[in-house]
Structure formats: C-alpha cells, structure tokens
Design a protein around this motif. Sequence first.
Motif, PDB file in Angstrom:
ATOM      1  N   GLN A  38     -17.476   6.566  13.602  1.00 24.45           N
ATOM      2  CA  GLN A  38     -16.954   6.031  14.873  1.00 24.45           C
ATOM      3  C   GLN A  38     -16.087   7.106  15.499  1.00 24.45           C
ATOM      4  O   GLN A  38     -15.403   7.855  14.788  1.00 24.45           O
ATOM      5  CB  GLN A  38     -16.148   4.755  14.579  1.00 24.45           C
ATOM      6  N   VAL A  70     -11.797   9.424  15.149  1.00 33.01           N
ATOM      7  CA  VAL A  70     -11.226   9.496  16.501  1.00 33.01           C
ATOM      8  C   VAL A  70     -10.360  10.748  16.716  1.00 33.01           C
ATOM      9  O   VAL A  70     -10.414  11.377  17.767  1.00 33.01           O
ATOM     10  CB  VAL A  70     -10.435   8.189  16.772  1.00 33.01           C
ATOM     11  N   HIS A  71      -9.575  11.109  15.699  1.00 33.58           N
ATOM     12  CA  HIS A  71      -8.689  12.276  15.855  1.00 33.58           C
ATOM     13  C   HIS A  71      -9.322  13.549  15.308  1.00 33.58           C
ATOM     14  O   HIS A  71      -8.627  14.535  15.072  1.00 33.58           O
ATOM     15  CB  HIS A  71      -7.334  12.009  15.202  1.00 33.58           C
ATOM     16  N   GLY A 109     -12.514   3.598  22.101  1.00 33.61           N
ATOM     17  CA  GLY A 109     -12.574   3.693  20.641  1.00 33.61           C
ATOM     18  C   GLY A 109     -12.055   2.414  20.008  1.00 33.61           C
ATOM     19  O   GLY A 109     -12.552   1.973  18.969  1.00 33.61           O
ATOM     20  N   TYR A 110     -11.053   1.821  20.634  1.00 32.67           N
ATOM     21  CA  TYR A 110     -10.487   0.565  20.122  1.00 32.67           C
ATOM     22  C   TYR A 110     -11.575  -0.515  20.086  1.00 32.67           C
ATOM     23  O   TYR A 110     -11.792  -1.175  19.065  1.00 32.67           O
ATOM     24  CB  TYR A 110      -9.316   0.119  21.010  1.00 32.67           C
ATOM     25  N   ASN A 113     -14.224   0.044  17.357  1.00 29.70           N
ATOM     26  CA  ASN A 113     -13.821  -0.390  16.010  1.00 29.70           C
ATOM     27  C   ASN A 113     -13.785  -1.908  15.892  1.00 29.70           C
ATOM     28  O   ASN A 113     -14.290  -2.489  14.927  1.00 29.70           O
ATOM     29  CB  ASN A 113     -12.420   0.157  15.680  1.00 29.70           C
ATOM     30  N   HIS A 145      -6.050   2.260  11.538  1.00 33.71           N
ATOM     31  CA  HIS A 145      -5.594   1.993  12.903  1.00 33.71           C
ATOM     32  C   HIS A 145      -5.685   0.501  13.248  1.00 33.71           C
ATOM     33  O   HIS A 145      -6.542  -0.222  12.724  1.00 33.71           O
ATOM     34  CB  HIS A 145      -6.465   2.803  13.874  1.00 33.71           C
ATOM     35  N   GLY A 186     -13.764   6.217  26.517  1.00 32.56           N
ATOM     36  CA  GLY A 186     -14.897   5.521  25.905  1.00 32.56           C
ATOM     37  C   GLY A 186     -14.886   5.725  24.398  1.00 32.56           C
ATOM     38  O   GLY A 186     -14.196   6.612  23.885  1.00 32.56           O
ATOM     39  N   SER A 234      -3.641   9.724  12.472  1.00 29.67           N
ATOM     40  CA  SER A 234      -3.066  10.262  13.707  1.00 29.67           C
ATOM     41  C   SER A 234      -1.567  10.457  13.673  1.00 29.67           C
ATOM     42  O   SER A 234      -1.033  11.227  14.462  1.00 29.67           O
ATOM     43  CB  SER A 234      -3.406   9.341  14.867  1.00 29.67           C
ATOM     44  N   ASP A 273     -13.666   6.341  10.778  1.00 23.08           N
ATOM     45  CA  ASP A 273     -13.087   6.564  12.106  1.00 23.08           C
ATOM     46  C   ASP A 273     -12.718   8.047  12.211  1.00 23.08           C
ATOM     47  O   ASP A 273     -11.836   8.523  11.499  1.00 23.08           O
ATOM     48  CB  ASP A 273     -11.851   5.656  12.251  1.00 23.08           C
ATOM     49  N   SER A 293      -6.985  -0.986  15.632  1.00 30.15           N
ATOM     50  CA  SER A 293      -8.298  -1.447  16.109  1.00 30.15           C
ATOM     51  C   SER A 293      -9.224  -1.787  14.943  1.00 30.15           C
ATOM     52  O   SER A 293     -10.051  -2.708  15.024  1.00 30.15           O
ATOM     53  CB  SER A 293      -8.943  -0.385  16.995  1.00 30.15           C
ATOM     54  N   GLU A 332     -10.229   6.417   7.817  1.00 30.64           N
ATOM     55  CA  GLU A 332     -10.199   7.423   8.897  1.00 30.64           C
ATOM     56  C   GLU A 332     -10.311   8.807   8.275  1.00 30.64           C
ATOM     57  O   GLU A 332     -10.037   8.978   7.085  1.00 30.64           O
ATOM     58  CB  GLU A 332      -8.875   7.327   9.668  1.00 30.64           C
ATOM     59  N   LYS A 384     -10.115  11.492  23.646  1.00 28.54           N
ATOM     60  CA  LYS A 384      -9.107  12.415  23.120  1.00 28.54           C
ATOM     61  C   LYS A 384      -9.642  13.855  23.263  1.00 28.54           C
ATOM     62  O   LYS A 384      -9.542  14.422  24.337  1.00 28.54           O
ATOM     63  CB  LYS A 384      -8.714  12.007  21.706  1.00 28.54           C
ATOM     64  N   THR A 388     -14.158   8.652  19.545  1.00 33.94           N
ATOM     65  CA  THR A 388     -13.706   8.372  20.908  1.00 33.94           C
ATOM     66  C   THR A 388     -14.130   9.503  21.839  1.00 33.94           C
ATOM     67  O   THR A 388     -14.316  10.637  21.402  1.00 33.94           O
ATOM     68  CB  THR A 388     -12.164   8.228  20.965  1.00 33.94           C
TER      69      THR A 388
END
Length: 406
Positions: free
Chosen positions: A245, A218-219, A117-118, A121, A144, A256, A191, A216, A146, A187, A250, A247
């Motif tokens: 975006q 991601v979470h 994920g980093y 971004n 974040h 990835g 997080s 983002d 990233s 986001e 998690k 991940t």
Amino acid sequence: MDSMNYSDKFGQAVDALKLEGRYRVFANIERRAGRFPAAYRHHQNELAEVTVWCSNDYLGMGQHPAVISAMQDAIATCGAGAGGTRNISGTTHYHVMLEAELADLHRKDSALLFSSGYVANETALSALANGLPGCVILSDEMNHASMIAGIRAGGSEKRIVRHNDLAHLEAELAALDPGRPKIVAFESVYSMDGDVAPIAAYCELAERYGAMTYLDEVHAVGLYGPRGAGVAERDGVMDRVTVIQGTLGKAFGVMGGYIAGAEPIVDYVRSFGPGFIFTTALPPAISAGALASLRVVRDATELRDRHQERAATLKRRLGEAGLPVMATESHIVPLMVGDARACKAASDRLLDHHGIYVQPINYPTVPKGTERLRLTPSPLHGDAEIDRLIDALTDVWRSIGLKWAA
Ligand code: PLP
C-alpha cells in the motif's frame, strides 16, 4: 428535563486539549511553486516568508515542472472533476494509466487507486478481513491510525504485535490454528521514529505460518529502492509481500492512495470495498500529475541519493550542535522535546522569531513524553538552510530551556 447543550459538550473536550497544550493550531501557509522549501505564511494580516522543514513532499515533486504541466494539461483537456464514482462514469484514461504504472512499479498484477492513503488502508484492510471469514490480523503496535481504522472496521480478531518484534510475531503466529487465515499488517518506514521494519524476516515468518502480508510503504515509496518502489524493493523482497500500500501525496507530491497485489486480491477490494466503490473518483488532473511524478521519480536515483545525503548531513549537524536528535535509519529526523507545551513553544518561537516552520508533534500522534519536532529535509534544503536551522534551534533550546543531548 434541561436540553443538553451540545456545543458546550464539544467545546469542553477541545478546551481539555488546550489545557494539555496539545490543541492543534494550523500554520496558514502558501506554498510557492519553484521556491520550495520557501513559502509564505499568512499571520495577523501579514505575509512573511518562511522555510518549511516539516513537509512530507519529501522530494519537492509537488512543484516539479513535469507534474505541474501534466496537471494543467489534464485540466485543459478533461476539466476539473472526474464526474462520478469509478463505476459510474468516473474512470478516466488517466486513472487506468496510473493504476497500470503503479502495478508495474511494484511488479504486481494490479493496482487500485483510492482518494488517499488513509482511505486505501481503511478500505483494503477491512475488505480483506471481511473476505476471509475467521481471519486473524496481526498488527504492529505502531501501525498508522488508518490501518487501525481498517482493522477495526473489518471486525476480525486481531493480535497486537510488539513493534518490529519478530520473536513476538512468531509466538503469536505459532499459537494460532494453522487452518485460520492470517494477515500480518505492518509498515516499512515508521513515520515518527523513522525506523524500518525487517521486511524479509516478516515475509519469512508469514510464509512459514501461512499468513498473507500487508505492507504500508507510505513513507518509503519514491524514496527507497532502485526504482523508488520502496523498502521492499530495496531489500529485494517485493515479490514476497502480498499487498503493498502506498500514497501519492508524499514523495510523489500530489494526492491519493493505492494498493498493489495479485489480480484476484485487488479485484476483490475493487468489488467489495465501500471506501473505493461509493465515492467520487480522484480528479483526472490528480491522476495525471501523479503519473507524471511517478515517471520522473522512478528514474531519479540522484534525487533519492541527495535526499539521503541531506538527511544524514542534518542528523550529523544536529548532533554536533548538542541537539537531541534521534538516531534513525531513514530520511526522518526527529528532534526530541518530551513535553507538549514545550514542543508547541519551540515551534512557535522557530516560526515567529526565525521564519522556520516545523509543526509540533504531540500525543496521540506520538506517545506522551516523546513529543518532538519532526524534521524532513528534502533535496532542496541547501547548506545555508541547514546552517540557519541549527542556529535557530540553538536559540530556541537556550531560550526555552529545553533538554540538550545527553
Ligand atoms: N499510512 C501511514 C503510515 C501514514 O503516515 C499516512 C499519513 O498520512 C497514511 C498512511 C495516510 O496517507 P495519506 O496521507 O495519503 O492519506
């Protein structure tokens, strides 16, 4: 001239971290498939069982039988590594299937995989900024690291927007030349504080002022929305977000990162993003595991419900015990300590005396003075584990003399 002692220079910088009490010590953990959240801790040549309370394997998918067997099958079929960059022999059928499934999850034309994920971004934001000469990125102040790295690497002008502050975002957008390209980057679930962006209102403003949106999730992916596509899906605004975006490391329990969006945008990043182009593709087994996980999670409404119930129960129990839990609107449960050394001491005592593993969260991950224990309950944390956690935290708060809830 004396030659410089480079090791000393770096050593001094690390010593300064130690003095501030925010030197990072990694717990040496051995996860046990089938027993999450239990794990072994290797410490001073001994092995002890601990309960993990700080994993981002939010749903325990890292040990799901379907994921494990998909990875084992892919290794048996394809071997270990991808064998090349995506362009030069590294695109396997698993990558192609996973990208199609991710695009479908987010109801977008295309998706593109990255090593993390980093990297997603960093690569996507810098490439997008590069592709829009004269562009301005409006970036939430809590974004974040990233995203910040990607925005820096893109070299475009940026405006930092106060956290989730729509009035500030609007003022910044309104002050810009209407003809300039703009990207609003934010986001969904933050997080560390566990708060959630008003995505619909963001889209509204972006549409009004001609900006594209980069979100983002991601979470949030796997955890929110009827199919686990994230908060934008839950809020019914997935089609209004330009680039989503996420991940695979998690809630999907593997590894990835990815972006999903309209075909020309994703194709642009595929064609111009160095962090996508010049690196070995994810191993086929990782893609196979993530694909299996995604298919399970998409239909796992009861798992998402149980996850939310566990988080709500834990927050209630912490509050009843007088512990300073931060009220959040998500699955993230921050317990405030407010000092780096005390935070590390609390984490050490939990681990050494109670077999409970919660990593301390210190600056720069959170602002100084807001150091905390970040608890992440999963559907696999039972009532007995919550009871043990509350008892252990009560002991830690008393023995170290930490602040109770006001
Ligand atoms: N975006 C946010 C908001 C994150 O918290 C993280 C954390 O790891 C990332 C991106 C990076 O994702 P990954 O762990 O897949 O590299």
